[in-house]
Scaffold this active site. Structure first.
Site, PDB file in Angstrom:
ATOM      1  N   HIS A  60       5.995 -15.476 -11.653  1.00 10.99           N
ATOM      2  CA  HIS A  60       4.547 -14.784 -11.538  1.00 10.99           C
ATOM      3  C   HIS A  60       3.273 -15.637 -11.737  1.00 10.99           C
ATOM      4  CE1 HIS A  60       1.529 -12.239 -10.485  1.00 10.99           C
ATOM      5  NE2 HIS A  60       2.644 -11.096 -10.113  1.00 10.99           N
TER       6      HIS A  60
ATOM      7  N   ARG B 201       5.803 -14.873  -4.202  1.00 13.38           N
ATOM      8  CA  ARG B 201       5.323 -15.368  -5.570  1.00 13.38           C
ATOM      9  C   ARG B 201       5.861 -17.116  -5.552  1.00 13.38           C
ATOM     10  NH1 ARG B 201       6.933  -9.696  -8.896  1.00 13.38           N
ATOM     11  NH2 ARG B 201       4.726  -8.891  -8.237  1.00 13.38           N
TER      12      ARG B 201
ATOM     13  N   LEU C 110       0.623 -10.407 -18.148  1.00 16.52           N
ATOM     14  CA  LEU C 110       0.033 -10.134 -16.140  1.00 16.52           C
ATOM     15  C   LEU C 110      -0.752  -9.956 -15.387  1.00 16.52           C
ATOM     16  CD1 LEU C 110       2.539 -10.099 -14.481  1.00 16.52           C
ATOM     17  CD2 LEU C 110       2.522  -8.502 -14.097  1.00 16.52           C
TER      18      LEU C 110
ATOM     19  N   PHE D  59       0.806  -5.796  -0.828  1.00 16.78           N
ATOM     20  CA  PHE D  59       1.708  -6.821  -1.905  1.00 16.78           C
ATOM     21  C   PHE D  59       2.082  -7.988  -0.926  1.00 16.78           C
ATOM     22  CE2 PHE D  59       2.584  -6.050  -6.117  1.00 16.78           C
ATOM     23  CZ  PHE D  59       1.723  -4.949  -6.386  1.00 16.78           C
TER      24      PHE D  59
ATOM     25  N   GLN E  52      12.008 -15.737 -11.141  1.00 20.21           N
ATOM     26  CA  GLN E  52      10.639 -15.833 -11.188  1.00 20.21           C
ATOM     27  C   GLN E  52       9.636 -16.400 -11.996  1.00 20.21           C
ATOM     28  OE1 GLN E  52       9.018 -11.764  -9.648  1.00 20.21           O
ATOM     29  NE2 GLN E  52       9.196 -13.002  -7.364  1.00 20.21           N
TER      30      GLN E  52
ATOM     31  N   HIS F 155       8.684 -14.333 -15.677  1.00 20.72           N
ATOM     32  CA  HIS F 155       8.138 -13.144 -15.206  1.00 20.72           C
ATOM     33  C   HIS F 155       9.757 -12.191 -15.384  1.00 20.72           C
ATOM     34  CE1 HIS F 155       6.165  -9.201 -14.011  1.00 20.72           C
ATOM     35  NE2 HIS F 155       6.543  -9.445 -12.322  1.00 20.72           N
TER      36      HIS F 155
ATOM     37  N   ARG G 117      12.299 -11.868  -5.853  1.00 23.08           N
ATOM     38  CA  ARG G 117      12.099 -10.867  -5.620  1.00 23.08           C
ATOM     39  C   ARG G 117      10.110 -10.393  -4.755  1.00 23.08           C
ATOM     40  NH1 ARG G 117       9.318  -6.966  -8.585  1.00 23.08           N
ATOM     41  NH2 ARG G 117       9.209  -7.836 -10.427  1.00 23.08           N
TER      42      ARG G 117
ATOM     43  N   GLU H  70      -0.040  -8.453  -8.683  1.00 16.99           N
ATOM     44  CA  GLU H  70      -0.840  -8.753  -8.045  1.00 16.99           C
ATOM     45  C   GLU H  70      -1.803  -7.645  -6.743  1.00 16.99           C
ATOM     46  OE1 GLU H  70       2.844 -10.732  -5.838  1.00 16.99           O
ATOM     47  OE2 GLU H  70       2.622  -9.543  -4.407  1.00 16.99           O
TER      48      GLU H  70
HETATM   49  C1  LIG Z   1       4.081  -6.670 -17.076  1.00 13.66           C
HETATM   50  C2  LIG Z   1       5.024  -6.282 -16.312  1.00 13.66           C
HETATM   51  C3  LIG Z   1       4.699  -5.500 -15.251  1.00 13.66           C
HETATM   52  C4  LIG Z   1       5.006  -5.702 -13.768  1.00 13.66           C
HETATM   53  N1  LIG Z   1       5.221  -4.862 -12.781  1.00 13.66           N
HETATM   54  C5  LIG Z   1       5.477  -4.149 -11.417  1.00 13.66           C
HETATM   55  C6  LIG Z   1       5.678  -3.892 -10.289  1.00 13.66           C
HETATM   56  O1  LIG Z   1       3.688  -3.751 -10.144  1.00 13.66           O
HETATM   57  N2  LIG Z   1       6.279  -3.522  -9.126  1.00 13.66           N
HETATM   58  C7  LIG Z   1       7.752  -3.161  -9.473  1.00 13.66           C
HETATM   59  O2  LIG Z   1       8.044  -3.592  -8.852  1.00 13.66           O
HETATM   60  N3  LIG Z   1       8.174  -4.409 -10.733  1.00 13.66           N
HETATM   61  C8  LIG Z   1       7.061  -4.829 -11.320  1.00 13.66           C
HETATM   62  N4  LIG Z   1       7.245  -5.069 -12.808  1.00 13.66           N
HETATM   63  C9  LIG Z   1       9.247  -5.581 -12.955  1.00 13.66           C
HETATM   64  C10 LIG Z   1      10.035  -4.086 -13.522  1.00 13.66           C
HETATM   65  O3  LIG Z   1       8.837  -3.305 -14.293  1.00 13.66           O
HETATM   66  C11 LIG Z   1      11.089  -4.518 -14.258  1.00 13.66           C
HETATM   67  O4  LIG Z   1      11.695  -4.995 -13.704  1.00 13.66           O
HETATM   68  C12 LIG Z   1      11.586  -2.976 -14.959  1.00 13.66           C
HETATM   69  O5  LIG Z   1      10.496  -2.222 -14.620  1.00 13.66           O
HETATM   70  C13 LIG Z   1      12.454  -3.121 -15.429  1.00 13.66           C
HETATM   71  O6  LIG Z   1      13.168  -1.969 -15.701  1.00 13.66           O
HETATM   72  P1  LIG Z   1      14.516  -1.598 -15.458  1.00 13.66           P
HETATM   73  O7  LIG Z   1      14.814  -0.178 -15.936  1.00 13.66           O
HETATM   74  O8  LIG Z   1      15.348  -1.945 -15.941  1.00 13.66           O
HETATM   75  O9  LIG Z   1      14.073  -2.144 -17.743  1.00 13.66           O
HETATM   76  P2  LIG Z   1      13.105  -1.562 -19.348  1.00 13.66           P
HETATM   77  O10 LIG Z   1      12.441  -1.101 -18.162  1.00 13.66           O
HETATM   78  O11 LIG Z   1      12.710  -3.380 -19.385  1.00 13.66           O
HETATM   79  O12 LIG Z   1      13.996  -1.162 -20.195  1.00 13.66           O
HETATM   80  C14 LIG Z   1      14.906  -1.676 -20.371  1.00 13.66           C
HETATM   81  C15 LIG Z   1      15.750  -0.544 -21.746  1.00 13.66           C
HETATM   82  O13 LIG Z   1      16.908  -0.983 -22.068  1.00 13.66           O
HETATM   83  C16 LIG Z   1      16.604  -0.851 -23.725  1.00 13.66           C
HETATM   84  N5  LIG Z   1      17.741  -1.916 -24.180  1.00 13.66           N
HETATM   85  C17 LIG Z   1      17.239  -3.098 -23.969  1.00 13.66           C
HETATM   86  N6  LIG Z   1      18.658  -3.686 -24.856  1.00 13.66           N
HETATM   87  C18 LIG Z   1      19.188  -2.650 -25.835  1.00 13.66           C
HETATM   88  C19 LIG Z   1      19.857  -2.534 -26.296  1.00 13.66           C
HETATM   89  N7  LIG Z   1      20.769  -4.106 -26.401  1.00 13.66           N
HETATM   90  N8  LIG Z   1      20.644  -1.206 -26.813  1.00 13.66           N
HETATM   91  C20 LIG Z   1      20.229  -0.743 -26.571  1.00 13.66           C
HETATM   92  N9  LIG Z   1      18.640  -0.047 -26.047  1.00 13.66           N
HETATM   93  C21 LIG Z   1      18.158  -1.378 -25.040  1.00 13.66           C
HETATM   94  C22 LIG Z   1      14.774  -1.103 -24.388  1.00 13.66           C
HETATM   95  O14 LIG Z   1      15.499  -0.493 -25.038  1.00 13.66           O
HETATM   96  C23 LIG Z   1      14.587   0.106 -22.310  1.00 13.66           C
HETATM   97  O15 LIG Z   1      14.174   0.783 -22.942  1.00 13.66           O
HETATM   98  C24 LIG Z   1       6.949  -5.523 -13.803  1.00 13.66           C
HETATM   99  C25 LIG Z   1       6.999  -6.242 -15.181  1.00 13.66           C
HETATM  100  C26 LIG Z   1       6.201  -6.806 -16.051  1.00 13.66           C
HETATM  101  C27 LIG Z   1       7.100  -6.911 -17.021  1.00 13.66           C
END
Ligand SMILES: Cc1cc2nc3c(=O)[nH]c(=O)nc-3n(C[C@H](O)[C@H](O)[C@H](O)COP(=O)(O)OP(=O)(O)OC[C@H]3O[C@@H](n4cnc5c(N)ncnc54)[C@H](O)[C@@H]3O)c2cc1C
Length: 599
Positions: A238, A282, A248, A116, A236, A363, A405, A251
Site C-alpha cells: 500500500h 496501489r 496504514l 477510491f 500488495q 499490505h 487488489r 486511501e
Molecule cells: C490497516 C488495514 C486497513 C484496511 N482497510 C481496508 C479497507 O478500507 N477496505 C478493504 O476492502 N480492505 C481493507 N483492508 C484489507 C482487509 O481489511 C483484510 O483483507 C480483511 O479484513 C481480512 O479479513 P479476513 O476475514 O480474511 O481475516 P481477518 O479479519 O484478518 O481475521 C483473521 C481471523 O483468523 C483468525 N486466525 C488466524 N489464524 C488462526 C489460527 N491459527 N487459529 C485460529 N484462528 C486463527 C484470527 O483470530 C482472526 O479472527 C485493510 C487491511 C489493513 C491491515
C-alpha cells in the site's frame, strides 16, 4: 484429549469467517474457532470502505466495477469471479445495512459513498464514488455487526483457540486440531466441513500495515496437508504507510482530495498517471513513490514522501481541476477521525495543518488457498474440489483480485464470498455423513509443538523473524530482480534450517505460552516466504504487484496463467502453471480483453 463435533467449522472470526458462520448456522450446527477474540480480528482495522456500485451519488454500474477489478488486477483476475463480486456487492452492502451497520449517510439519508483508487465510471473514465463507509471505521462496524448477528444465531465460539493442523481421512477433510491458549491443551474438532478464514500474512515483511497475528496460518496448515497455494508472488504494498511504522493511512485520504508531494512540492502522480493521478491503483503509486525516492526526491532526501490533506492544498488542486467542491478542516475531522488520531498520537503531526510522512507498506496478499466461486478449496488446474474444505477472505484466492487488489474490494470479497461459502457448506453438510477421524489425529502436530517447547539450540525466534522480514523487504518487495530474489531464497532456506535445528524459546510452560505459539507461527511465515519467493522467481514478467527490473514487460503470451505451489515430500516447492485465467467477460465484450493499463 477433548474431542468436539460440529457439522461446519469456521477457522477465523474476521469479516469472512463471521459472514460464513452466519450463513452456515442457518442450516447446520456451526462453530467458529479463533486465536483472537473475534472483534480483535484485522477486519476491525479496515478504514476506507466497502466497494459497491450503489450509485447513490452519481451513476454507477456493476459492470464498471467488474471492469475496474479486472483492470486493477492487471488482467490476472478470474473474470467470472470479478462479475460475481461486483454484482454481489450491492446486495451485500444492503444486507449489512439491514443487519444494523451504521453507514455514513448523504443528506437524503442514503448510504454515503466516496472515491477510491482505481474505481471509475464508464469502463475506465473518471473516478466514481463507490466506497460505502462508516467514517474511517468501516471494518470495525462490519465486525461488530456480524459478531452480534452470530451470537443472536447461536453460533458456538471457541475464542483464543489456536488451530495448528488440518485432519484428513484419505482425501476428505474431517476436522482440525487446536491449542486452547489458556491452558495449552490440544483439542480435536471433528466436522463434515472446515472453512479457513484466517486472513493475511503481512508479517513476512519488515514494514507492514498488518497486525502481529497475521502470519498466514491457514495457508500453511492446508499447504502442509497437500493443498496448493495460488499466486503467492503477488503481494500488495500500500503506498501510504506511516514512515518507519507501516501503520496504514487509508486511501480515503486521497479519496477526499489529499495529494502526494515530493521534496520539491511537486504532485508527482501527475507524471505517472496523468488522468487519474493520486487515485491510480496501489501498485502504480507504490512504484512511483519508490522511483521518486530513488531519484533523490524523497523529503529531505529521506525514504518518504508527503501525503497532504490540508484544506489549503486540497482546495488549490480542486480549483485547478475546475471543481466547485471545497473542503474545510471540519470536513477532514469528520471524515477521517481515526487517521487524525493516529498521526497526532504516533507522529505529533496534525494532518489538518501539515502533511503526513508516508512510505509503501506491505499490505495485502492477493494469493492464497485456491477456491471456486462457492468457496470450495480446489486441488489442481482442473479445479477439482478438496472434499469438505472451504476458504474465504484474504487467505483465499478466488481469484478476484488477480495481480493487484483495488481498495475496498477486500471487504466486499469477505461479505460476498463469505456468504456464498456459508451457503454451500450447508448444502454440502446436509448431503454427507461424518467421515470417521483417523487414529491419533493430533499426534504429528503434538510432536512438533513438543519439539519447539523443548528445543535447546541458540537462536531465538525473533532473530530469525527479523532477518527474514529484512531480506524479504529488500528483495521481494515493490521491485524485484532474479539476483535479489535468489539472495532472499537462500537466506530464507538457511533460516528454515536453523528453525529446525537451532531454535530455543524461553517459556516451556503450558498456560498462555505465546512464546511457543509465536515460534510455531514463525514456521508458517518462513514457509510462506519461501513459496512467495520461489513463485516470484519463476514468473519472468512484470504484472500488478509483481514488478521485475529484469523483466519489465507484462507477457500475456506466456503468463496469463495462475501459479499453483505444492509441497514435495522432501520439503521442496513444486510449481504448476497450467491453471489458465478465466476470460469469460472478454469473450463477450472487447473492453475486458487484456490491454496495457493506462491511468
Ligand atoms: C490497516 C488495514 C486497513 C484496511 N482497510 C481496508 C479497507 O478500507 N477496505 C478493504 O476492502 N480492505 C481493507 N483492508 C484489507 C482487509 O481489511 C483484510 O483483507 C480483511 O479484513 C481480512 O479479513 P479476513 O476475514 O480474511 O481475516 P481477518 O479479519 O484478518 O481475521 C483473521 C481471523 O483468523 C483468525 N486466525 C488466524 N489464524 C488462526 C489460527 N491459527 N487459529 C485460529 N484462528 C486463527 C484470527 O483470530 C482472526 O479472527 C485493510 C487491511 C489493513 C491491515
Amino acid at each position: 484429549m477433548q474431542t468436539h463435533q460440529y457439522e461446519a467449522l469456521i477457522v477465523g472470526a474476521g469479516g469472512a469467517g463471521l459472514m460464513a458462520a452466519l450463513y452456515a448456522s442457518r442450516g447446520v450446527k456451526t462453530a467458529v474457532i479463533s486465536k483472537l477474540y473475534p472483534t480483535r480480528s484485522h477486519t476491525g482495522t479496515a478504514q476506507g470502505g466497502i466497494g459497491a456500485a450503489l450509485g447513490n451519488l452519481e451513476e454507477d454500474r456493476p459492470e464498471w466495477h467488474a471492469f475496474d477489478t479486472v483492470k486493477g488486477g492487471d488482467y490476472l483476475a478470474d473474470q467470472d469471479a470479478a462479475l460475481v463480486l461486483a454484482e454481489g456487492a450491492i446486495e451485500a452492502v444492503i444486507e449489512l445495512e439491514h443487519l444494523g451497520l451504521p453507514f455514513d449517510r448523504t443528506p437524503e439519508g442514503r448510504i454515503s459513498q466516496r472515491r477510491f483508487g482505481g474505481h471509475t465510471s464508464g469502463f475506465g473514465g473518471q473516478p466514481v464514488r463507490r466506497a460505502c463507509h462508516a467514517a474511517d471505521r468501516t471494518g470495525h462496524m462490519i465486525l461488530q455487526t456480524l459478531y452480534q448477528q452470530c451470537i443472536k444465531n447461536e453460533v458456538t465460539f471457541f475464542n483464543e483457540f489456536h488451530v495448528v493442523d488440518l485432519i484428513r481421512n484419505g482425501d476428505t477433510v474431517v476436522g482440525v486440531v487446536a491449542v486452547n491458549i489458556d491452558d495449552g491443551e490440544l483439542h480435536v474438532f471433528h466436522s463434515k466441513a472446515v472453512l479457513f478464514a484466517t486472513g493475511g500474512w503481512g508479517k513476512v515483511w519488515e514494514i507492514t500495515s498488518n497486525a502481529h497475528s497475521l502470519t498466514g496460518d491457514g495457508n500453511v496448515i492446508t499447504y502442509r496437508r497437500g493443498v496448493p497455494m495460488q499466486d503467492m508472488e503477488f503481494f500488495q504494498f500500500h503506498p501510504t504507510g506511516i514512515y518507519k511504522m507501516g501503520i496504514l493511512i487509508t486511501e480515503g485520504v486521497r479519496g477526499e482530495g489529499g495529494v502526494l508531494l515530493n521534496d520539491r512540492g511537486e504532485r508527482f502522480m501527475e507524471r505517472y498517471a496523468p488522468s487519474i493521478k493520486d487515485l491510480a491503483s496501489r501498485d502504480v503509486i507504490s512504484r512511483a513513490i519508490y522511483l521518486e525516492i530513488q531519484e533523490g526526491r524523497g523529503i529531505k532526501g529521506q525514504r518518504y514522501v508527503h501525503l497532504d490533506v490540508t484544506p489549503e492544498t486540497v482546495n488549490r488542486y480542486l480549483a485547478e481541476a475546475g471543481e466547485s467542491r471545497r473542503i474545510t478542516g471540519e470536513d477532514v475531522e469528520a471524515k477521517l477521525p481515526d487517521i487524525l488520531d493516529f498521526c497526532r498520537t504516533y507522529l505529533g503531526v496534525d494532518p489538518v495543518r501539515e502533511p503526513m510522512p508516508v512510505q509503501p507498506t506491505a499490505h495485502y496478499g492477493m494469493g492464497g488457498i485456491p477456491t471456486d466461486l462457492d468457496g470450495r478449496a480446489i486441488s489442481d488446474e482442473n479445479r477439482t474440489p478438496v472434499p469438505g474444505l472451504y476458504a474465504a477472505g484474504e487467505c483465499a484466492c478466488v481469484s478476484v483480485h488477480g495481480a493487484n487488489r483495488l481498495g475496498t474490494n477486500s471487504l466486499t470479497d469477505l461479505i460476498v464470498f463469505g456468504r456464498l461459502s456459508g451457503k454451500h457448506m450447508v448444502q454440502y453438510c446436509q448431503g454427507v455423513d461424518f467421515t470417521p477421524l483417523p487414529d491419533n489425529p493430533a499426534g504429528e502436530v503434538e510432536a512438533e509443538l513438543e519439539r519447539i517447547r523443548k528445543s535447546s539450540g541458540s537462536t531465538k525466534p525473533y532473530q530469525l523473524r527479523a532477518e527474514m522480514q529484512h531480506v524479504m523487504m529488500d528483495h521481494v518487495g515493490v521491485f524485484r530482480t532474479a539476483e535479489g530474489m535468489q539472495t532472499a531464497l537462500d537466506t530464507v532456506r538457511r533460516l528454515k534450517e536453523k528453525y529446525r535445528t537451532d531454535l530455543v524459546i524461553d517459556d516451556r510452560g503450558k498456560r498462555f505460552n505465546s512464546d511457543l505459539l509465536e515460534a510455531w507461527e514463525l514456521g508458517c511465515l518462513l514457509d510462506i516466504a519461501e513459496v512467495t519467493t520461489v513463485s516470484a522467481l519463476a514468473r519472468e514478467e512484470s504484472r500488478g504487484a509483481h514488478s521485475r527490473d529484469d523483466f519489465p514487460q507484462r507477457d500475456d503470451e506466456k503468463w496469463m496463467v495462475h501459479t499453483l505451489a505444492y509441497p514435495t515430500p522432501d520439503g521442496e516447492v513444486r510449481l504448476n502453471h497450467n491453471k489458465t485465467v478465466d476470460l469469460s467477460l472478454a469473450e463477450k465484450d472487447e473492453r475486458f480483453k487484456p490491454k496495457e493499463r493506462v491511468y
